[in-house]
Motif scaffolding. Structure first.
Motif, PDB file in Angstrom:
ATOM      1  N   UNK A 259      15.293   5.650   2.381  1.00 34.63           N
ATOM      2  CA  UNK A 259      15.656   5.634   3.795  1.00 34.63           C
ATOM      3  C   UNK A 259      15.677   6.996   4.449  1.00 34.63           C
ATOM      4  N   UNK A 260      15.205   8.016   3.767  1.00 29.38           N
ATOM      5  CA  UNK A 260      15.184   9.368   4.332  1.00 29.38           C
ATOM      6  C   UNK A 260      14.008   9.480   5.294  1.00 29.38           C
ATOM      7  N   UNK A 261      14.247  10.080   6.473  1.00 29.55           N
ATOM      8  CA  UNK A 261      13.189  10.088   7.489  1.00 29.55           C
ATOM      9  C   UNK A 261      12.104  11.127   7.177  1.00 29.55           C
ATOM     10  N   UNK A 262      10.984  10.999   7.903  1.00 28.82           N
ATOM     11  CA  UNK A 262       9.789  11.803   7.651  1.00 28.82           C
ATOM     12  C   UNK A 262      10.065  13.294   7.799  1.00 28.82           C
ATOM     13  N   UNK A 263      10.828  13.668   8.817  1.00 29.82           N
ATOM     14  CA  UNK A 263      11.108  15.084   9.066  1.00 29.82           C
ATOM     15  C   UNK A 263      11.853  15.713   7.903  1.00 29.82           C
ATOM     16  N   UNK A 264      12.825  14.992   7.361  1.00 37.79           N
ATOM     17  CA  UNK A 264      13.615  15.494   6.238  1.00 37.79           C
ATOM     18  C   UNK A 264      12.753  15.602   4.970  1.00 37.79           C
ATOM     19  N   UNK A 265      11.876  14.594   4.757  1.00 34.81           N
ATOM     20  CA  UNK A 265      10.995  14.627   3.575  1.00 34.81           C
ATOM     21  C   UNK A 265      10.045  15.820   3.669  1.00 34.81           C
ATOM     22  N   UNK A 266       9.535  16.090   4.885  1.00 33.45           N
ATOM     23  CA  UNK A 266       8.634  17.222   5.082  1.00 33.45           C
ATOM     24  C   UNK A 266       9.342  18.531   4.726  1.00 33.45           C
ATOM     25  N   UNK A 267      10.603  18.648   5.118  1.00 37.21           N
ATOM     26  CA  UNK A 267      11.384  19.859   4.814  1.00 37.21           C
ATOM     27  C   UNK A 267      11.586  19.997   3.299  1.00 37.21           C
ATOM     28  N   UNK A 268      11.875  18.875   2.632  1.00 36.49           N
ATOM     29  CA  UNK A 268      12.158  18.894   1.193  1.00 36.49           C
ATOM     30  C   UNK A 268      10.905  19.213   0.368  1.00 36.49           C
ATOM     31  N   UNK A 269       9.746  18.723   0.799  1.00 38.12           N
ATOM     32  CA  UNK A 269       8.519  18.860  -0.001  1.00 38.12           C
ATOM     33  C   UNK A 269       7.602  19.992   0.463  1.00 38.12           C
ATOM     34  N   UNK A 270       7.948  20.633   1.599  1.00 37.27           N
ATOM     35  CA  UNK A 270       7.130  21.699   2.179  1.00 37.27           C
ATOM     36  C   UNK A 270       5.747  21.187   2.608  1.00 37.27           C
ATOM     37  N   UNK A 271       5.691  19.891   2.963  1.00 36.62           N
ATOM     38  CA  UNK A 271       4.489  19.307   3.537  1.00 36.62           C
ATOM     39  C   UNK A 271       4.665  19.182   5.045  1.00 36.62           C
ATOM     40  N   UNK A 272       3.543  18.999   5.773  1.00 37.76           N
ATOM     41  CA  UNK A 272       3.661  18.737   7.206  1.00 37.76           C
ATOM     42  C   UNK A 272       4.110  17.285   7.407  1.00 37.76           C
ATOM     43  N   UNK A 273       4.645  16.982   8.564  1.00 41.22           N
ATOM     44  CA  UNK A 273       5.082  15.610   8.849  1.00 41.22           C
ATOM     45  C   UNK A 273       3.887  14.653   8.818  1.00 41.22           C
ATOM     46  N   UNK A 274       2.731  15.123   9.266  1.00 35.23           N
ATOM     47  CA  UNK A 274       1.528  14.278   9.243  1.00 35.23           C
ATOM     48  C   UNK A 274       1.120  13.953   7.808  1.00 35.23           C
ATOM     49  N   UNK A 275       1.203  14.963   6.914  1.00 35.86           N
ATOM     50  CA  UNK A 275       0.874  14.727   5.501  1.00 35.86           C
ATOM     51  C   UNK A 275       1.837  13.730   4.869  1.00 35.86           C
TER      52      UNK A 275
END
Length: 283
Positions: A259-275
């Motif tokens: 349930x973690x949102x895309x923005x938070x996942x991008x921050x955690x993985x150092x990927x862009x939100x689009x990726x």
């Protein structure tokens, strides 16, 4: 994961159709006008008696040199032993002819690992006479020895070395010759990738065999050695990148399920939100 043999062979032959005909049917190649090629949509047939559905592998509409009418080349890859296969080829032929009303050239490509004598006819004989004699062209890959094809700069020959007759202790030498063929043909990257992926699907060397291959490549003449090594390194990098992406996809999807949102996942993985969005959608 099971291998989709029909898809692999269809992609290979569709990409290199003329080379396929030239390699296995040189006389037929002389008569076909390859300026006129059209790949027809897949045909799905139902065998009412057996209760099974069959999809025709590849249909190519073309012309014969000096003639106006169209002909259809039907190529069927058979990746397993099936005693009723000649009958199935006849059923395909009759239904295709019924639909298109054009001359049809039927070709069966036997790509399984068993060595056996496949019939190339389907007949309906009676004690008082023969009603039907249907014949189709055949290619039995396992009966063809790979060494007989390594001097041909033909992409179909290169890829199909992996399905021809060879012994286990010839695997390293066969891949070395495959790489030499790729270097000589100087294909574009997309076609090279198709051939490499096809070959590797059916001949996957162990780590020990790969080390032996590198050792033998190192003994090649300088220019060829450099080209083959560059090719090997290029595909090793692609394999590593593919593995890294697959690993990241599993990580991203596992986090998203919490349930973690895309923005938070991008921050955690150092990927862009689009990726991140693309990896989540690749379920």
């Amino acid at each position: 994961m099971s291998i989709d043999h029909d898809r692999l062979f269809k992609e290979l032959i569709q990409t290199f159709f003329e080379e396929f005909i030239l390699l296995f049917f040189p006389t037929m190649h002389e008569h076909i006008d390859f300026r006129h090629l059209s790949f027809l949509s897949e045909e799905l047939f139902t065998d009412v008696t057996a209760g099974e559905k069959y999809r025709v592998d590849l249909l190519v509409e073309t012309k014969l040199k000096g003639e106006d009418g169209l002909v259809i080349v039907h190529i069927e890859n058979q990746s397993y032993v099936q005693l009723s296969f000649p009958e199935r080829m006849f059923i395909y032929f009759s239904r295709l002819y019924e639909k298109y009303r054009k001359p049809i050239v039927p070709i069966a490509l036997f790509s399984y690992d068993t060595v056996r004598n496949e019939p190339s006819t389907f007949t309906l004989p009676f004690p008082f006479g023969q009603i039907l004699h249907f014949q189709f062209f055949t290619i039995e890959l396992r009966k063809k020895h790979w060494r007989n094809y390594i001097q041909q700069d033909n992409p179909i020959a290169a890829a199909l070395l992996s399905k021809m007759g060879y012994t286990e202790n010839e695997r390293v030498e066969m891949k070395k010759q495959f790489l030499r063929m790729l270097v000589r043909m100087e294909l574009d990257e997309a076609k090279q990738r198709l051939l490499f992926g096809f070959f590797e699907t059916y001949v996957k060397l162990s780590d020990e065999e790969e080390q032996q291959l590198r050792s033998e490549v190192n003994e090649m003449e300088a220019k060829e050695k450099e080209q083959v090594m560059e090719l090997m390194i290029s595909y090793e990098r692609k394999a590593l990148e593919k593995g890294r992406k697959q690993g990241m996809k599993h990580i991203v999807q596992a986090i998203a399920r919490k349930g973690i949102d895309v923005k938070e996942i991008a921050y955690m993985t150092e990927l862009s939100e689009e990726e991140v969005k693309q990896l989540i959608e690749e379920v």
